[in-house]
Motif scaffolding. Structure first.
Motif, PDB file in Angstrom:
ATOM      1  N   GLN A  89      -3.078  -6.882  -3.156  1.00 48.91           N
ATOM      2  CA  GLN A  89      -3.305  -5.787  -3.836  1.00 48.91           C
ATOM      3  C   GLN A  89      -4.331  -4.841  -3.526  1.00 48.91           C
ATOM      4  O   GLN A  89      -4.585  -3.725  -4.007  1.00 48.91           O
ATOM      5  N   VAL A 132       3.302  -6.752  -3.408  1.00 43.82           N
ATOM      6  CA  VAL A 132       2.649  -5.907  -4.447  1.00 43.82           C
ATOM      7  C   VAL A 132       3.415  -5.973  -5.815  1.00 43.82           C
ATOM      8  O   VAL A 132       2.626  -6.044  -7.045  1.00 43.82           O
ATOM      9  N   GLU A 133       4.688  -5.896  -5.754  1.00 41.11           N
ATOM     10  CA  GLU A 133       5.309  -5.791  -7.154  1.00 41.11           C
ATOM     11  C   GLU A 133       5.444  -7.368  -7.741  1.00 41.11           C
ATOM     12  O   GLU A 133       6.093  -7.294  -8.876  1.00 41.11           O
ATOM     13  N   SER A 178       2.255 -13.003  -4.490  1.00 45.02           N
ATOM     14  CA  SER A 178       1.067 -12.856  -3.649  1.00 45.02           C
ATOM     15  C   SER A 178      -0.243 -13.558  -4.108  1.00 45.02           C
ATOM     16  O   SER A 178      -1.016 -13.889  -3.128  1.00 45.02           O
ATOM     17  N   TYR A 216       5.114  -5.503   2.086  1.00 41.94           N
ATOM     18  CA  TYR A 216       3.878  -5.200   1.335  1.00 41.94           C
ATOM     19  C   TYR A 216       4.527  -4.806  -0.043  1.00 41.94           C
ATOM     20  O   TYR A 216       3.819  -5.217  -1.010  1.00 41.94           O
ATOM     21  N   ASN A 217       5.658  -4.242  -0.180  1.00 40.71           N
ATOM     22  CA  ASN A 217       6.073  -3.541  -1.313  1.00 40.71           C
ATOM     23  C   ASN A 217       6.242  -4.919  -2.322  1.00 40.71           C
ATOM     24  O   ASN A 217       6.123  -4.804  -3.367  1.00 40.71           O
ATOM     25  N   VAL A 218       7.003  -5.838  -1.813  1.00 37.16           N
ATOM     26  CA  VAL A 218       7.504  -6.996  -2.195  1.00 37.16           C
ATOM     27  C   VAL A 218       6.449  -7.563  -2.788  1.00 37.16           C
ATOM     28  O   VAL A 218       6.502  -7.939  -4.121  1.00 37.16           O
ATOM     29  N   ASP A 220       8.964  -0.959   9.137  1.00 41.35           N
ATOM     30  CA  ASP A 220       9.700  -0.579   7.816  1.00 41.35           C
ATOM     31  C   ASP A 220       9.745  -1.817   7.382  1.00 41.35           C
ATOM     32  O   ASP A 220       9.405  -1.930   6.100  1.00 41.35           O
ATOM     33  N   GLU A 243       6.136  -2.729   5.776  1.00 46.65           N
ATOM     34  CA  GLU A 243       6.300  -1.875   4.702  1.00 46.65           C
ATOM     35  C   GLU A 243       6.914  -2.411   3.248  1.00 46.65           C
ATOM     36  O   GLU A 243       6.494  -2.817   2.373  1.00 46.65           O
ATOM     37  N   PHE A 244       8.375  -3.034   3.771  1.00 47.32           N
ATOM     38  CA  PHE A 244       8.858  -3.668   2.772  1.00 47.32           C
ATOM     39  C   PHE A 244       8.275  -4.942   2.148  1.00 47.32           C
ATOM     40  O   PHE A 244       8.332  -5.422   1.084  1.00 47.32           O
TER      41      PHE A 244
END
Length: 227
Positions: free
Chosen positions: A78, A48-49, A54, A44-46, A38, A41-42
């Protein structure tokens, strides 16, 4: 050109910080396997946003137990279409982790420079819940941070569970943190990763490595080795 700039010519380039997030996935981490995935994934999401982060903090993720594995190669986050999964088990081989990071730095820094980046000294964030089980790990760490190696990185360590302050201090050059006794492992993992992310956000804003002075639920350890 700053002293921390690596493998650059005289042309002004956009700065980037090669960043290695190194996670202990030995057998003692098995109860936290789902949380680790988890957390991946967190992360990655941060990233990407936050394309500015990044783009500046070029991230690679490495896991280690008996052996080390490059979970996410240093690439534009990305472009990542699928996330691998951590699978915990095995011993806590620090030497494998340090050797893997050193090998990747030697590949990633020239590639980033060839891609038009102004490469800063790499940063390694290492999270572990125990002590090394392999003899000779000290030598592997010294090889990684040796001043004679032009690309030697800054190292920041986070420990919880059975991790020892003296060991965490020895495997850090910039900062070392150990979870306070009343901090649960789940909370420690979450706070350590949050600290890593906040550091990357602050570093992207400043265009240089900005280290935390405090981490929620952790005690700062005086360092034995400073670069």
């Amino acid at each position: 050109m700053t002293a921390d700039a690596l493998d650059q010519d005289s042309v002004i380039k956009s700065k980037c910080l090669p960043t290695y997030l190194v996670f202990d996935i030995s057998g003692s981490m098995k109860p936290h396997e789902a949380l680790l995935n988890d957390t991946l994934e967190f992360l990655y999401n941060v990233l990407v946003e936050n394309p500015r982060v990044s783009e500046f903090a070029q991230v690679s993720i490495i896991s280690f137990s008996t052996a080390a594995q490059v979970v996410v190669e240093m690439t534009d986050i990305q472009d990542l279409r699928a996330l691998p999964q951590f699978s915990c088990g095995g011993s806590t081989n620090y030497s494998a982790a340090f050797a893997a990071v050193q090998q990747r730095i030697d590949q990633d820094v020239p590639a980033l420079n060839a891609g038009g980046k102004g490469v800063l000294r790499p940063a390694v964030f290492m999270m572990t819940d125990g002590v090394p089980t392999d003899p000779g790990w000290e030598a592997a760490f010294q090889n990684l941070v040796a001043k004679s190696w032009r690309r030697h990185p800054h190292v920041i360590s986070y420990g919880f569970g059975e991790a020892r302050p003296d060991v965490l201090a020895k495997i850090a050059t910039k900062g070392a943190f150990i979870a306070e006794k009343n901090t649960e492992s789940k909370t420690a993992i979450t706070e350590a990763v949050t600290s890593m992310l906040r550091t990357l956000v602050a570093s992207a804003k400043a265009e240089q490595l900005q280290l935390p002075t405090e981490v929620e639920g952790f005690t700062t350890i005086p360092l034995e080795y400073m670069d």
